[in-house]
Design an enzyme around this catalytic site. Structure first.
Site, mmCIF file in Angstrom:
data_model
loop_
_atom_site.group_PDB
_atom_site.id
_atom_site.type_symbol
_atom_site.label_atom_id
_atom_site.label_comp_id
_atom_site.label_asym_id
_atom_site.label_seq_id
_atom_site.Cartn_x
_atom_site.Cartn_y
_atom_site.Cartn_z
ATOM 1 N N SER A 66 60.188 65.252 14.899
ATOM 2 C CA SER A 66 60.161 64.639 13.567
ATOM 3 C C SER A 66 61.558 64.606 12.968
ATOM 4 O O SER A 66 62.382 65.493 13.239
ATOM 5 C CB SER A 66 59.242 65.437 12.639
ATOM 6 O OG SER A 66 59.376 64.975 11.307
ATOM 7 N N GLY B 226 46.515 66.799 20.746
ATOM 8 C CA GLY B 226 46.457 66.203 19.411
ATOM 9 C C GLY B 226 45.943 64.778 19.437
ATOM 10 O O GLY B 226 46.359 63.948 18.626
ATOM 11 N N ALA B 227 45.006 64.488 20.348
ATOM 12 C CA ALA B 227 44.496 63.114 20.473
ATOM 13 C C ALA B 227 43.179 62.920 19.736
ATOM 14 O O ALA B 227 42.541 61.876 19.868
ATOM 15 C CB ALA B 227 44.337 62.754 21.945
ATOM 16 N N GLY C 115 44.860 60.877 14.153
ATOM 17 C CA GLY C 115 46.181 60.322 13.851
ATOM 18 C C GLY C 115 46.909 59.622 14.986
ATOM 19 O O GLY C 115 46.338 58.832 15.742
ATOM 20 N N ILE C 116 48.189 59.948 15.098
ATOM 21 C CA ILE C 116 49.085 59.274 16.035
ATOM 22 C C ILE C 116 48.620 59.456 17.484
ATOM 23 O O ILE C 116 48.611 58.517 18.279
ATOM 24 C CB ILE C 116 50.511 59.871 15.876
ATOM 25 C CG1 ILE C 116 50.999 59.735 14.430
ATOM 26 C CG2 ILE C 116 51.488 59.227 16.828
ATOM 27 C CD1 ILE C 116 52.155 60.660 14.064
ATOM 28 N N GLY C 117 48.213 60.698 17.811
ATOM 29 C CA GLY C 117 47.804 61.005 19.181
ATOM 30 C C GLY C 117 46.545 60.252 19.577
ATOM 31 O O GLY C 117 46.402 59.829 20.725
ATOM 32 N N TYR D 10 57.992 74.199 9.092
ATOM 33 C CA TYR D 10 57.693 72.959 9.807
ATOM 34 C C TYR D 10 58.983 72.308 10.303
ATOM 35 O O TYR D 10 59.082 71.907 11.468
ATOM 36 C CB TYR D 10 56.923 72.002 8.887
ATOM 37 C CG TYR D 10 56.623 70.683 9.567
ATOM 38 C CD1 TYR D 10 55.683 70.611 10.590
ATOM 39 C CD2 TYR D 10 57.292 69.514 9.209
ATOM 40 C CE1 TYR D 10 55.418 69.416 11.240
ATOM 41 C CE2 TYR D 10 57.036 68.318 9.842
ATOM 42 C CZ TYR D 10 56.097 68.267 10.859
ATOM 43 O OH TYR D 10 55.845 67.075 11.513
HETATM 44 N N1 LIG Z 1 52.162 62.286 10.050
HETATM 45 C C1 LIG Z 1 53.476 62.228 9.958
HETATM 46 O O1 LIG Z 1 54.043 61.665 8.991
HETATM 47 C C2 LIG Z 1 54.346 62.822 11.010
HETATM 48 C C3 LIG Z 1 55.741 62.627 10.922
HETATM 49 C C4 LIG Z 1 56.564 63.171 11.889
HETATM 50 C C5 LIG Z 1 56.000 63.878 12.955
HETATM 51 N N2 LIG Z 1 54.646 64.067 13.016
HETATM 52 C C6 LIG Z 1 54.111 64.823 14.157
HETATM 53 O O2 LIG Z 1 53.141 64.035 14.810
HETATM 54 C C7 LIG Z 1 52.223 64.882 15.522
HETATM 55 C C8 LIG Z 1 50.804 64.395 15.284
HETATM 56 O O3 LIG Z 1 50.524 64.501 13.904
HETATM 57 P P1 LIG Z 1 49.533 63.514 13.131
HETATM 58 O O4 LIG Z 1 50.318 62.928 12.015
HETATM 59 O O5 LIG Z 1 48.815 62.621 14.078
HETATM 60 O O6 LIG Z 1 48.561 64.619 12.479
HETATM 61 P P2 LIG Z 1 46.965 64.829 12.538
HETATM 62 O O7 LIG Z 1 46.272 63.561 12.215
HETATM 63 O O8 LIG Z 1 46.725 66.006 11.679
HETATM 64 O O9 LIG Z 1 46.698 65.227 14.066
HETATM 65 C C9 LIG Z 1 47.068 66.490 14.566
HETATM 66 C C10 LIG Z 1 46.399 66.733 15.897
HETATM 67 O O10 LIG Z 1 46.747 68.057 16.367
HETATM 68 C C11 LIG Z 1 45.547 68.760 16.685
HETATM 69 N N3 LIG Z 1 45.666 70.204 16.455
HETATM 70 C C12 LIG Z 1 46.029 70.832 15.297
HETATM 71 N N4 LIG Z 1 45.962 72.170 15.459
HETATM 72 C C13 LIG Z 1 45.541 72.398 16.731
HETATM 73 C C14 LIG Z 1 45.271 73.556 17.481
HETATM 74 N N5 LIG Z 1 45.407 74.789 16.960
HETATM 75 N N6 LIG Z 1 44.861 73.427 18.769
HETATM 76 C C15 LIG Z 1 44.693 72.196 19.310
HETATM 77 N N7 LIG Z 1 44.940 71.050 18.643
HETATM 78 C C16 LIG Z 1 45.352 71.146 17.375
HETATM 79 C C17 LIG Z 1 44.529 68.179 15.716
HETATM 80 O O11 LIG Z 1 43.210 68.489 16.145
HETATM 81 P P3 LIG Z 1 41.949 68.397 15.117
HETATM 82 O O12 LIG Z 1 41.477 66.969 15.169
HETATM 83 O O13 LIG Z 1 40.988 69.365 15.692
HETATM 84 O O14 LIG Z 1 42.445 68.775 13.747
HETATM 85 C C18 LIG Z 1 44.881 66.699 15.805
HETATM 86 O O15 LIG Z 1 44.340 66.130 16.989
HETATM 87 C C19 LIG Z 1 52.520 66.302 15.050
HETATM 88 O O16 LIG Z 1 53.287 66.963 16.024
HETATM 89 C C20 LIG Z 1 53.358 66.094 13.795
HETATM 90 O O17 LIG Z 1 54.244 67.165 13.558
HETATM 91 C C21 LIG Z 1 53.813 63.556 12.066
#
Ligand SMILES: NC(=O)c1ccc[n+]([C@@H]2O[C@H](COP(=O)([O-])OP(=O)(O)OC[C@H]3O[C@@H](n4cnc5c(N)ncnc54)[C@H](OP(=O)(O)O)[C@@H]3O)[C@@H](O)[C@H]2O)c1
Length: 286
Positions: free
Chosen positions: A146, A17-18, A21-23, A171
């Site tokens: 989360s 997930g890099a 977003g966060i990653g 979720y």
């Molecule tokens: N945002 C929040 O408020 C929040 C709060 C609590 C926890 N989190 C957790 O934080 C983590 C990162 O989320 P984020 O907020 O950074 O979201 P994000 O911006 O949507 O990033 C998600 C990442 O996961 C990758 N991904 C999604 N589906 C995939 C798949 N089938 N195979 C491989 N990679 C995949 C995405 O790749 P692509 O670039 O190809 O889409 C992207 O790199 C998640 O586990 C989420 O549950 C987020």
């Protein structure tokens, strides 16, 4: 507020997930601290773009990207084996890729998508990289969970959410699984020198929910006026991945770089053990 080790020279870090977003922020920061990054991404254009950003930070580091759809157990096993064949030692594994889905759909392997991506990928990847992590000990596994787990319920007789699917509930449940998995992995790996911790990043303005379908993308986007930045959201990942303060801590749940007590259901060790057994059965892992 968050202590970090500034030098990760010579360390190898696998992160999912890099590409967003966060990653993405965490990967760039880890690279800036000297770590060599091995990304697991699903999309070639986004993978190459992230690799370019990393190389701009540290041109000499041999960062690499591996491609896999982490929703599929077979793909996670393949990519783990591919990495394990090339890397004798892995110092840090960040399980971070995750998503939320408005509609109930099964993967080609018959698993509900949220459960498959948000939980099973963490489980199978950690298992596949075990030997390389142990070889690098002291090593660390960091799982992005989360606070959404707070109101989750886990029904072992319906892990694939066949009954009354709701995207938010699925979720929440998957994030409860992240904390239970962290506890059980930490217990099972207690004498390996590999620590395992998880975190809540805060409510972050990322691309999260963008591909959920239905109304969720609009709701989440509107709510983002209250969200923190991905830079702030990545702080606790960085802390757990690098700070000497947590070197000996394992099995914990962190928020704002501090150990935090999760919901009582996330501290149920019987549920953690059962989840492990069910996941191992689904993945065909001993
Ligand atoms: N945002 C929040 O408020 C929040 C709060 C609590 C926890 N989190 C957790 O934080 C983590 C990162 O989320 P984020 O907020 O950074 O979201 P994000 O911006 O949507 O990033 C998600 C990442 O996961 C990758 N991904 C999604 N589906 C995939 C798949 N089938 N195979 C491989 N990679 C995949 C995405 O790749 P692509 O670039 O190809 O889409 C992207 O790199 C998640 O586990 C989420 O549950 C987020």
């Amino acid at each position: 507020m968050c202590a970090k080790r500034l030098d990760l020279e010579g360390k190898t870090c696998v992160i999912t997930g890099a590409t967003s977003g966060i990653g993405q922020v965490a990967a760039e920061r880890l690279a800036a601290m000297g770590a060599r990054l091995l990304l697991i991404a699903r999309d070639r254009a986004r993978g190459e773009d992230t690799l370019r950003r990393l190389r701009a930070r540290a041109p000499d580091a041999a960062h690499r990207v591996h491609y896999a759809d982490l929703m599929l157990i077979a793909e996670v096993k393949r990519v783990a084996a591919e990495i394990a064949a090339q890397e004798r030692r892995i110092d840090i594994l960040v399980n971070n890729a995750g998503a939320i889905f408005s509609f109930h759909r099964l993967t080609a392997e018959g698993l509900e998508r949220t459960f498959a991506l948000n939980h099973m990928a963490y489980f199978v990847l950690s298992h596949g990289l075990r030997e390389a992590l142990v070889a690098a000990a002291p090593a660390r596994v960091v799982n992005t969970a989360s606070a959404a787990h707070q109101r989750a319920q886990l029904h072992f007789e319906d892990l694939q959410f066949a009954r009354a699917y709701n995207g938010v509930s699925a979720y929440r449940r998957s994030k409860l699984c992240n904390i239970l998995f962290t506890r059980e992995l930490s217990r099972r790996w207690a004498h390996t020198g590999v620590t395992v911790n998880c975190l809540h990043p805060g409510f972050v303005a990322s691309n999260f929910g963008r591909e959920s379908g239905g109304l969720l993308p609009f709701v989440l986007r509107a709510a983002q006026v209250f969200a923190i930045s991905s830079e702030e959201g990545a702080e606790t990942i960085m802390h757990l991945a690098s700070s000497p303060e947590v070197a000996d801590l394992s099995g914990g749940y962190f928020f704002r770089c501090r150990p935090t007590v999760p919901a009582p259901r996330a501290e149920d060790d019987n549920a953690a053990r059962r989840l492990w057994q069910e996941s191992a059965k689904l993945a065909g892992i001993e």
